[in-house]
Enzyme design. Structure first.
Site, PDB file in Angstrom:
ATOM      1  N   TYR A  38      51.716  30.450  47.384  1.00 11.08           N
ATOM      2  CA  TYR A  38      51.573  31.228  46.152  1.00 11.08           C
ATOM      3  C   TYR A  38      52.745  30.924  45.224  1.00 11.08           C
ATOM      4  O   TYR A  38      53.876  31.334  45.467  1.00 11.08           O
ATOM      5  CB  TYR A  38      51.541  32.729  46.444  1.00 11.08           C
ATOM      6  N   PRO A  44      38.841  42.492  47.871  1.00 10.94           N
ATOM      7  CA  PRO A  44      37.812  43.530  48.031  1.00 10.94           C
ATOM      8  C   PRO A  44      37.259  44.010  46.696  1.00 10.94           C
ATOM      9  O   PRO A  44      36.226  44.679  46.662  1.00 10.94           O
ATOM     10  CB  PRO A  44      38.565  44.649  48.758  1.00 10.94           C
ATOM     11  N   LEU A  45      37.949  43.652  45.607  1.00 11.89           N
ATOM     12  CA  LEU A  45      37.481  43.996  44.265  1.00 11.89           C
ATOM     13  C   LEU A  45      36.829  42.808  43.565  1.00 11.89           C
ATOM     14  O   LEU A  45      36.662  42.801  42.341  1.00 11.89           O
ATOM     15  CB  LEU A  45      38.645  44.518  43.419  1.00 11.89           C
ATOM     16  N   GLY A  46      36.463  41.789  44.345  1.00 12.90           N
ATOM     17  CA  GLY A  46      35.832  40.622  43.733  1.00 12.90           C
ATOM     18  C   GLY A  46      36.687  39.992  42.656  1.00 12.90           C
ATOM     19  O   GLY A  46      36.194  39.594  41.607  1.00 12.90           O
ATOM     20  N   ARG A  47      38.002  39.915  42.933  1.00 17.73           N
ATOM     21  CA  ARG A  47      38.982  39.348  41.999  1.00 17.73           C
ATOM     22  C   ARG A  47      38.983  40.083  40.657  1.00 17.73           C
ATOM     23  O   ARG A  47      39.211  39.487  39.605  1.00 17.73           O
ATOM     24  CB  ARG A  47      38.761  37.848  41.815  1.00 17.73           C
TER      25      ARG A  47
END
Length: 337
Positions: A62, A209-212
């Protein structure tokens, strides 16, 4: 001030530490989502800890190590309060490309680099970020186990592996956590990896989990709305016709959110928590954010209980999603199951 939405806890692996039932993905604080604001990101780390978030997730790739370096001052101040997870295996090349490496020599180089950048003596949870099929899995996990024996790593994790690969790895050394994408939009892990994790007592750590951000309504068309340098502009689900089709799938999420006086993102997070309960395994989602307000919103989602009818409304969404999770699916568990 103690957060009014302080979260509960979950066990990390069969005999690991208790961590907040929701973690924090730190990737976007340094890379992949366009311009960053380090001051806001530092405030976000503190807000997360205040809310009971204790699992902080990063990786050596990252920002080419920049995210690990960014976390170092926070870790110096809060080391005893934090369960630190980082990853190895994705080697970024000078030309911008990447290669996957699981060999012992690279592992040794990677762990020493992460320890140095993070400014710590031991990594609490060390993941194999992606599987390199050129190296026998038992050989790679055996080399990772050596790090545990040497006190450089406390627990081992795997990312984007199949159920069969998880079982094979666990036979060599206990695996505390498995990390893969799992959300209302991405449920392929339920076909294999989730069952194996439940069987072995491995904690599941859903990333994105928030779909990016798409499930939270942060954008509707990445190509039109997001800044240059944001990698979501190149992801198949979030641009063009796919984006329009997928945005239309969010109507049931908005309906459930209204019933709970919640945000769509909170409903998406609550769904992941309850879906894991159906499968009988502990789960610690790691939504990523760079805003303290969003951390508090996400933490509040752990207190939402969805009703059976609401779960039924949400059930069909994943099967109707248009587009792959990544532009290049190579290296993901879905490409091997």
């Amino acid at each position: 001030m103690m957060s009014q939405h302080r979260i509960g806890t979950a066990r990390l692996g069969e005999d690991g530490p208790l961590v907040g039932v929701q973690g924090l993905g730190c990737m976007g604080m340094s890379a992949f989502y366009g311009d960053t604001d380090e001051e806001a990101a530092r405030e976000t780390l503190e807000a997360a800890l205040d809310a009971g978030v204790t699992l902080f997730d990063t990786a050596d790739m990252y920002g080419l190590g920049a995210n690990e370096e960014f976390l170092a001052p926070f870790l110096r101040e809060h080391r005893d309060e934090v369960t630190l997870a980082t990853k190895f295996a994705i080697h970024r090349l000078p030309d911008g490309g990447r290669e996957i490496r699981n060999d012992r020599a690279y592992l040794r180089q990677a762990v020493e680099g992460s320890l140095r950048r993070l400014g710590v003596d031991v990594i609490d949870l060390y993941y194999m970020h992606r599987r390199d099929p050129r190296v026998p899995l038992a050989e790679s996990v055996g080399a990772m186990a050596e790090l545990v024996a040497e006190g450089k790593v406390r627990q081992l994790g795997l990312s984007e592996v199949t159920g069969a690969e998880l079982r094979e790895a666990y036979a060599v050394h206990p695996i505390a956590a498995i990390q893969s994408e799992w959300s209302l939009f991405s449920r392929d892990v339920e076909a294999s990896a989730v069952g194996a994790a439940a069987e072995l007592g491995v904690t599941f750590v859903p990333y994105s989990p928030l779909g990016r951000g798409f499930l939270a309504g942060a954008f509707q068309d990445a190509g039109k709305e997001l800044s240059e340098g944001d990698f979501r502009r190149d992801q198949p689900r979030f641009t063009g016709d796919n984006a329009a089709r997928n945005a239309a799938l969010l109507a049931p999420v908005a309906k459930v959110a209204a019933a709970h006086d919640a945000t769509p993102g909170q409903i998406a997070l609550a769904w992941v928590q309850q879906r894991a309960e159906v499968h009988g395994l502990p789960v610690v989602p790691i939504p990523g954010t760079r805003k303290p307000s969003r951390v508090r919103e996400n933490a509040a989602a752990t207190h939402i209980v969805l009703q059976e009818a609401e779960l039924a409304w949400l059930e069909p969404i994943a099967g109707q999603v248009a587009g792959d999770r990544y532009a290049d699916m190579a290296g993901t568990s879905a490409s091997r199951e």
